[in-house]
Design a protein around this motif. Structure first.
Motif, short mmCIF file in Angstrom:
data_model
loop_
_atom_site.label_atom_id
_atom_site.label_comp_id
_atom_site.label_asym_id
_atom_site.label_seq_id
_atom_site.Cartn_x
_atom_site.Cartn_y
_atom_site.Cartn_z
N ASP A 1 19.27 8.95 7.63
CA ASP A 1 18.41 8.03 8.37
C ASP A 1 16.96 8.50 8.27
O ASP A 1 16.69 9.68 8.43
N ILE A 2 16.08 7.57 8.02
CA ILE A 2 14.67 7.89 7.78
C ILE A 2 13.79 7.18 8.81
O ILE A 2 14.04 6.02 9.15
N ASP A 3 12.76 7.89 9.26
CA ASP A 3 11.81 7.25 10.18
C ASP A 3 10.38 7.30 9.65
O ASP A 3 9.45 6.89 10.32
N SER A 4 10.19 7.78 8.43
CA SER A 4 8.86 7.88 7.82
C SER A 4 8.48 6.55 7.17
O SER A 4 9.11 6.14 6.18
N PRO A 5 7.46 5.87 7.69
CA PRO A 5 7.05 4.60 7.08
C PRO A 5 6.69 4.74 5.60
O PRO A 5 6.97 3.84 4.81
N GLU A 6 6.10 5.87 5.22
CA GLU A 6 5.73 6.06 3.81
C GLU A 6 6.97 6.10 2.91
O GLU A 6 6.99 5.49 1.85
N GLU A 7 8.00 6.81 3.33
CA GLU A 7 9.23 6.87 2.54
C GLU A 7 9.91 5.50 2.47
O GLU A 7 10.45 5.11 1.43
N ILE A 8 9.88 4.78 3.57
CA ILE A 8 10.49 3.45 3.61
C ILE A 8 9.73 2.50 2.69
O ILE A 8 10.34 1.76 1.91
N LEU A 9 8.40 2.54 2.73
CA LEU A 9 7.60 1.69 1.85
C LEU A 9 7.80 2.07 0.39
O LEU A 9 7.80 1.20 -0.49
N ARG A 10 7.97 3.35 0.11
CA ARG A 10 8.24 3.79 -1.26
C ARG A 10 9.56 3.19 -1.76
O ARG A 10 9.67 2.73 -2.88
N GLU A 11 10.57 3.18 -0.90
CA GLU A 11 11.85 2.59 -1.27
C GLU A 11 11.72 1.08 -1.46
O GLU A 11 12.30 0.51 -2.39
N PHE A 12 10.95 0.42 -0.60
CA PHE A 12 10.72 -1.01 -0.77
C PHE A 12 10.01 -1.29 -2.09
O PHE A 12 10.31 -2.27 -2.77
N LEU A 13 9.07 -0.43 -2.48
CA LEU A 13 8.37 -0.60 -3.76
C LEU A 13 9.35 -0.44 -4.92
O LEU A 13 9.36 -1.23 -5.86
N ARG A 14 10.21 0.57 -4.85
CA ARG A 14 11.21 0.79 -5.90
C ARG A 14 12.12 -0.43 -6.04
O ARG A 14 12.39 -0.90 -7.13
N MET A 15 12.55 -0.96 -4.90
CA MET A 15 13.44 -2.12 -4.93
C MET A 15 12.71 -3.38 -5.42
O MET A 15 13.30 -4.19 -6.14
N SER A 16 11.46 -3.54 -5.03
CA SER A 16 10.66 -4.68 -5.50
C SER A 16 10.48 -4.61 -7.00
O SER A 16 10.59 -5.63 -7.70
N GLU A 17 10.21 -3.42 -7.51
CA GLU A 17 10.04 -3.23 -8.95
C GLU A 17 11.32 -3.60 -9.71
O GLU A 17 11.30 -4.32 -10.70
N LYS A 18 12.44 -3.14 -9.21
CA LYS A 18 13.73 -3.40 -9.86
C LYS A 18 14.08 -4.89 -9.80
O LYS A 18 14.51 -5.48 -10.80
N ALA A 19 13.90 -5.51 -8.65
CA ALA A 19 14.25 -6.92 -8.48
C ALA A 19 13.37 -7.83 -9.34
O ALA A 19 13.86 -8.77 -9.97
N THR A 20 12.07 -7.56 -9.39
CA THR A 20 11.18 -8.41 -10.18
C THR A 20 11.39 -8.20 -11.67
O THR A 20 11.22 -9.15 -12.45
N ALA A 21 11.76 -7.00 -12.08
CA ALA A 21 12.06 -6.77 -13.51
C ALA A 21 13.26 -7.61 -13.92
O ALA A 21 13.27 -8.24 -15.00
N ARG A 22 14.29 -7.65 -13.08
CA ARG A 22 15.47 -8.49 -13.37
C ARG A 22 15.09 -9.97 -13.39
O ARG A 22 15.59 -10.74 -14.21
N LEU A 23 14.20 -10.35 -12.49
CA LEU A 23 13.74 -11.73 -12.42
C LEU A 23 13.04 -12.12 -13.72
O LEU A 23 13.32 -13.16 -14.31
N ARG A 24 12.13 -11.25 -14.18
CA ARG A 24 11.40 -11.53 -15.42
C ARG A 24 12.34 -11.53 -16.63
O ARG A 24 12.15 -12.32 -17.55
N ASP A 25 13.33 -10.65 -16.64
CA ASP A 25 14.31 -10.64 -17.74
C ASP A 25 15.04 -11.97 -17.85
O ASP A 25 15.40 -12.40 -18.95
N ALA A 26 15.26 -12.61 -16.72
CA ALA A 26 15.96 -13.89 -16.71
C ALA A 26 15.00 -15.08 -16.82
O ALA A 26 15.42 -16.23 -16.73
#
Length: 140
Positions: A1-26
């Motif tokens: 469990d994480i309470d650091s906003p910076e770590e959470i935003l980093r994970e959101f960035l990683r997920m956004s990068e992965k999701a948009t790459a799949r979107l562009r591939d399609a």
């Protein structure tokens, strides 16, 4: 469990990068961006935003995700899981022209990144926020 906003935003960035790459591939664009957050007590919430024009840019998607997360004002609550989903998909999208806008933008940058990762691997081009210091890499 994480309470650091910076770590959470980093994970959101990683997920956004992965999701948009799949979107562009399609060759798709998304109008609706949704985040899901599950807290340490297993309660969960979702928040979404529907945009006037569909997008496929990592930067634009992350900015929406970041605003959705920061609007929660969760006051340091411990978070167990986060997720990003893109929906309301479209195959083609009109480009909104703006006066004084740059000739090249995030779309071209994402396209160049996609080409580099296709040739050299996923870790070849990453947002600086996702690059871990050498000490953290050695411990993994």
């Amino acid at each position: 469990d994480i309470d650091s906003p910076e770590e959470i935003l980093r994970e959101f960035l990683r997920m956004s990068e992965k999701a948009t790459a799949r979107l562009r591939d399609a060759n798709l664009f998304a109008k609706t961006i949704t985040i899901k957050i599950k807290f340490a007590d297993f309660s969960s919430i979702t928040r979404s935003k529907t945009l006037p024009l569909a997008i496929d840019s990592t930067h634009q998607t992350y900015e929406v995700v970041k605003k959705l997360y920061l609007s929660l004002r969760n006051d340091g609550a411990r978070i167990r899981l986060v997720g990003v989903s893109l929906s309301n998909l479209q195959e083609d999208v009109p480009v909104q022209l703006e006066l004084g806008a740059r000739e090249r933008g995030w779309r071209e940058a994402d396209s160049a990144i996609d080409k580099a990762t296709a040739r050299f691997g996923r870790a070849s081009v990453r947002p600086g926020r996702l690059i871990k210091p050498e000490k953290e890499q050695e411990s993994e």
